[in-house]
Design a protein around this motif. Structure first.
Motif: not given
Ligand code: G3P
Length: 219
Positions: A21-27, A50-54, A76-81
């Motif tokens: 259910m997770v396409d990305g994550l926000t903190t 998480v593979k999607g944007p974080v 921290f990772g290539p997916n960091v927003v």
């Protein structure tokens, strides 16, 4: 429509990922502080899981310091927003980060004009907070509708992440409005797949099936 998990809890993230259910994550700082301990190690682990944007949020108020923080967070990772607050300094930081190929998520958006300014600055994402507006007897989803119309009027590529979600209806309304994503607390994400009539219907089916003699139940 993409579903993002709004969480910094590793068990919640693991379970939601298992369910697909997770396409990305926000903190945000509140979510990371709630978990306590080593926030940096936790954030790095989340970026791995998480593979999607974080989205990871800067906590500085000055543009220069936001850029310094972002420089570290993107390791921290290539997916960091980089989540940037909707302030004048935030607006200054967005085009600089985007020119460095670092995606930004302008957060704490409560008005259509704030969203327009973020889109003009080149933000990859804006996060209107619907639940906090509803709590003030304003209409959070109406804000999303206005932002979607403005972005469509001018073909802005900025994606709308509906945030501060309080119940599944916020998510379905976001989908009806064509929002690109909703970022959803774990508890509400788990509610999305459930309906009391599904549970009751399943119970009836299984009870009826159990009435057949065991031998005839086998395929
Ligand atoms: O992560 C941003 C936003 O979703 C926070 O929502 O629940 O603190 O209003 P909330």
């Amino acid at each position: 429509m993409r579903l993002f998990l709004d969480s910094a809890n590793l068990s919640e993230i693991e379970h939601a990922l298992e369910l697909g259910m997770v396409d990305g994550l926000t903190t945000n700082p509140t979510l990371l502080a709630r978990e306590g301990g080593d926030w940096e190690g936790r954030a790095r682990e989340i970026c791995r899981m998480v593979k999607g944007p974080v989205s990871l949020e800067v906590t500085s108020l000055k543009c220069g310091e936001m850029l310094e923080e972002a420089r570290r967070l993107v390791t921290f990772g290539p997916n960091v927003v980089i989540k940037v607050p909707m302030t004048q300094d935030g607006l200054k930081a967005v085009p600089i980060l985007q020119s460095r190929d670092i995606d930004t998520n302008v957060t704490l958006v409560f008005s259509p004009m704030q969203a327009l300014l973020a889109a003009r600055a080149g933000a990859a994402y804006v996060s209107p907070f619907v639940g906090r507006l509803d709590a003030l007897a304003q209409n959070g989803m109406e804000l999303v509708r206005e932002i979607m119309t403005i972005f469509q009027n001018y073909n802005y590529p900025t994606q709308v992440i509906v945030a501060s979600v309080r119940h599944p209806r916020h998510v379905s309304e976001a989908a009806l409005l064509g929002a690109h994503a909703a970022t959803i607390p774990y508890k509400i994400m788990m509610q999305l797949a459930r309906h009391p009539l599904t549970d009751a219907g399943l119970e009836t089916f299984l009870n009826d099936w159990a009435k057949l003699p065991p031998i005839t139940r086998q395929a």
